[in-house]
Design a protein around this motif. Structure first.
Motif, PDB file in Angstrom:
ATOM      1  N   GLN A  83       0.833  -1.373  -0.006  1.00 15.89           N
ATOM      2  CA  GLN A  83       0.047   0.002   0.043  1.00 15.89           C
ATOM      3  C   GLN A  83       1.083   1.368   0.064  1.00 15.89           C
ATOM      4  O   GLN A  83       0.512   2.285  -0.483  1.00 15.89           O
ATOM      5  N   ASN A  84       1.947   1.128   0.504  1.00 17.29           N
ATOM      6  CA  ASN A  84       3.066   2.310   0.575  1.00 17.29           C
ATOM      7  C   ASN A  84       3.906   2.264  -0.499  1.00 17.29           C
ATOM      8  O   ASN A  84       4.865   3.241  -0.432  1.00 17.29           O
ATOM      9  N   GLY A  85       3.788   1.518  -1.489  1.00 17.58           N
ATOM     10  CA  GLY A  85       4.745   1.586  -2.696  1.00 17.58           C
ATOM     11  C   GLY A  85       6.234   0.944  -2.741  1.00 17.58           C
ATOM     12  O   GLY A  85       6.979   0.996  -3.575  1.00 17.58           O
ATOM     13  N   PHE A  86       6.154  -0.009  -1.613  1.00 20.39           N
ATOM     14  CA  PHE A  86       7.507  -0.604  -1.339  1.00 20.39           C
ATOM     15  C   PHE A  86       7.062  -1.983  -1.746  1.00 20.39           C
ATOM     16  O   PHE A  86       7.212  -3.135  -1.262  1.00 20.39           O
ATOM     17  N   THR A 137       0.179  -8.942  -2.812  1.00 24.10           N
ATOM     18  CA  THR A 137       1.238  -9.603  -3.754  1.00 24.10           C
ATOM     19  C   THR A 137       0.849  -9.277  -5.262  1.00 24.10           C
ATOM     20  O   THR A 137       1.886  -8.658  -5.922  1.00 24.10           O
ATOM     21  N   LEU A 138      -0.254  -9.390  -5.616  1.00 24.91           N
ATOM     22  CA  LEU A 138      -0.629  -9.146  -7.242  1.00 24.91           C
ATOM     23  C   LEU A 138      -0.480  -7.726  -7.383  1.00 24.91           C
ATOM     24  O   LEU A 138       0.190  -7.265  -8.525  1.00 24.91           O
ATOM     25  N   LYS A 139      -0.856  -6.866  -6.305  1.00 28.05           N
ATOM     26  CA  LYS A 139      -0.655  -5.454  -6.564  1.00 28.05           C
ATOM     27  C   LYS A 139       0.840  -5.035  -6.663  1.00 28.05           C
ATOM     28  O   LYS A 139       1.154  -3.947  -7.472  1.00 28.05           O
ATOM     29  N   ALA A 140       1.713  -5.707  -5.744  1.00 31.01           N
ATOM     30  CA  ALA A 140       3.007  -5.286  -5.822  1.00 31.01           C
ATOM     31  C   ALA A 140       3.824  -5.846  -7.256  1.00 31.01           C
ATOM     32  O   ALA A 140       4.571  -4.912  -7.940  1.00 31.01           O
ATOM     33  N   CYS A 141       3.291  -6.954  -7.645  1.00 31.36           N
ATOM     34  CA  CYS A 141       3.655  -7.393  -9.076  1.00 31.36           C
ATOM     35  C   CYS A 141       3.330  -6.372  -9.887  1.00 31.36           C
ATOM     36  O   CYS A 141       4.205  -5.960 -11.095  1.00 31.36           O
ATOM     37  N   TYR A 165       5.942  -6.536 -13.235  1.00 38.05           N
ATOM     38  CA  TYR A 165       6.467  -7.814 -13.021  1.00 38.05           C
ATOM     39  C   TYR A 165       5.442  -8.938 -13.461  1.00 38.05           C
ATOM     40  O   TYR A 165       5.029  -9.630 -12.417  1.00 38.05           O
ATOM     41  N   PHE A 166       5.301  -9.143 -14.606  1.00 38.55           N
ATOM     42  CA  PHE A 166       4.198  -9.959 -15.176  1.00 38.55           C
ATOM     43  C   PHE A 166       4.537 -11.437 -14.738  1.00 38.55           C
ATOM     44  O   PHE A 166       3.838 -12.215 -14.403  1.00 38.55           O
TER      45      PHE A 166
END
Length: 500
Positions: free
Chosen positions: A18-21, A47-51, A56-57
């Motif tokens: 949520q904080n962009g890390f 985790t999907l949001k991070a990918c 990072y497909f």
């Protein structure tokens, strides 16, 4: 922690995501899996949001594999995360298959799909999905309508924007400043400046985004340059913090109207916030100073730039050429080559213009050949027009005419105009008459062509032909617009011999 649960692992993953890390979120997820914990719907969604954030497909597809083996494959939150991943990183066909395979769709999933089509530039698909969404009884929100307004509109853009505008009014979203700014931007990009300006004036709170969109659109239309400057002064008086985008747009307007005084003020304003020029701002300053005739200042900005691109070099070369410094333009081009900066078609167009206006015929021919043979740049009509003008100004009218005759591109009015102008100077009546015939057919209402041919006849003593040309000009109502001068002082502007 002495003991960790899936909840504590998920809290860490969600917090990072949520904080962009995003990289940290993926590392924690990997550690969680190594520790023997299976994810829940929230850890998978984060985790999907991070990918997606990292584009990072490949990693996202690995997460999808884990999801499909578990019990969260039908979870709406997880499915929305998968949709977002495919829409932003993968293929809209895969996203569509996922979307239409969902047992239940919420507003988030519709917004993700519409946003994906917008991101891919598929305007028609985005509008089709918006209509389908409403037919199925779903009411769009501000995010839906904001996404649709960001699409690149085609020929029917004004009609589509009008439909979205009507929907915003119908749903009572007119007071939302972000949507109002998006409407201003959309109308501006479609060329409906009056609608954009009216909306902007009615906005409850003026913001920098809508103002920038309007000023940028005004800057593209020469007749609206003064409107753009007035708008900038208005937003500046509201003490709104300026960003680089709006300052670059206003510098572009200053360059168009040769307002050196305001250009210097904007430069000073920028230096207070950021003492060194980035590439975009440096290029805008070079262009402004060069077009306003302050070549030394343009050169100073150029030399102070930490990083330069081909636009930086080309802007200064164009400035030298415009003001008759042909030798300086060529020296800068040679320095550009020495620093291994590859010139483009615009660079060579500026160089040919400089050679044409300085009488450097041989150097111009050499540069034209280098453009084609060394850099593999295909000559456009503008390059050929400059070469014709170069030969014509040097009195080599036959060479200029031969170039027009042999080239594969359809001759433009500027090409024949260069021949007619040079024929007038050097008294070549045959070529002048042929050029004028082409120009009369291409643009029968342009008065300057009749005046040039009449001048050619008058110079040769063919007064009857000169009188007939003037008579033809009157018959075709080719009226010459009167020139005027604009004088600026500290207090006001004064227009002399203002055209009616």
């Amino acid at each position: 922690m002495a003991e960790r649960t899936v909840v504590s692992w998920t809290a860490m993953i969600s917090g990072y995501s949520q904080n962009g890390f995003f990289e940290n979120a993926l590392l924690v997820f990997a550690e969680m899996r190594k520790a023997g914990f299976k994810g829940n719907q929230f850890s998978y969604g984060s985790t999907l949001k991070a990918c997606t954030g990292l584009r990072y497909f490949k990693g996202g597809m690995q997460i999808q594999g884990c999801i499909e083996k578990g019990r969260f494959v039908g979870n709406l939150f997880v499915q929305s995360g998968l949709l977002d991943l495919h829409a932003k990183c993968g293929d809209m066909e895969d996203a569509s298959r996922l979307f239409y395979g969902m047992g239940r769709r919420d507003l988030v999933s519709w917004n993700v799909m519409i946003g994906g089509f917008v991101l891919q530039g598929l305007a028609d698909k985005a509008f089709q999905l918006l209509r389908q969404m409403m037919r199925e009884g779903n009411v769009p929100d501000c995010f839906t309508l904001g996404s649709v307004l960001r699409v690149s509109f085609g020929d029917d853009g004004i009609m589509k924007i009008g439909q979205v505008h009507g929907l915003i009014h119908q749903l009572g979203f007119e007071s939302h400043n972000v949507l109002a700014a998006s409407l201003v931007d959309a109308y501006s990009k479609c060329g409906s400046l009056q609608c954009a300006l009216k909306l902007y004036k009615n906005m409850p709170m003026k913001d920098i985004i809508s103002c920038t969109a309007l000023i940028t659109s005004f800057a593209r239309e020469d007749k609206h340059n003064r409107d753009a400057l007035d708008l900038f002064k208005e937003i500046n008086s509201l003490q709104v913090e300026m960003d680089d985008v709006i300052l670059c747009s206003v510098l572009n307007v200053c360059a168009n109207v040769a307002d050196l005084k305001l250009g210097r003020q904007i430069h000073a304003c920028y230096l207070k916030c950021q003492p060194t020029n980035d590439v975009a701002m440096g290029n805008a300053l070079i262009d402004m100073y060069a077009k306003c005739g302050a070549i030394k200042d343009a050169n100073k900005v150029f030399n102070e730039m930490d990083e330069r691109n081909v636009i930086s070099w080309t802007s200064l070369i164009a400035g030298y050429g415009k003001h008759g410094y042909g030798h300086e333009a060529i020296a800068l081009y040679e320095k550009m080559e020495h620093e291994r900066m590859k010139p483009n078609g615009v660079t060579f167009l500026s160089l040919l213009f400089a050679c044409s206006h300085t009488g450097l015929i041989n150097k111009g021919s050499e540069l034209f050949n280098a453009m084609v043979s060394k850099y593999g740049i295909l000559p456009q009509a503008e390059h050929l027009s400059c070469m014709v003008d170069l030969f014509a100004r040097g009195g080599q009218l036959e060479a200029a005419y031969e170039l027009i005759r042999l080239m594969n591109i359809e001759p433009t009015p500027s090409l024949w105009g260069a021949i007619l102008g040079a024929s007038n100077i050097y008294g070549n009546m045959n070529l002048g008459e042929e050029a004028a015939t082409h120009l009369f057919n291409m643009d029968p209402e342009k008065s300057v062509n009749y005046i040039a041919l009449a001048g050619l006849y008058a110079g040769a003593g063919a007064w009857e032909n000169a009188w007939e040309t003037r008579k033809l000009m009157d018959e075709r109502r080719a009226v010459k617009d009167p020139g005027y001068s604009l004088l600026s002082s500290a207090d006001k502007e004064m227009m002399l011999l203002k055209p009616s």
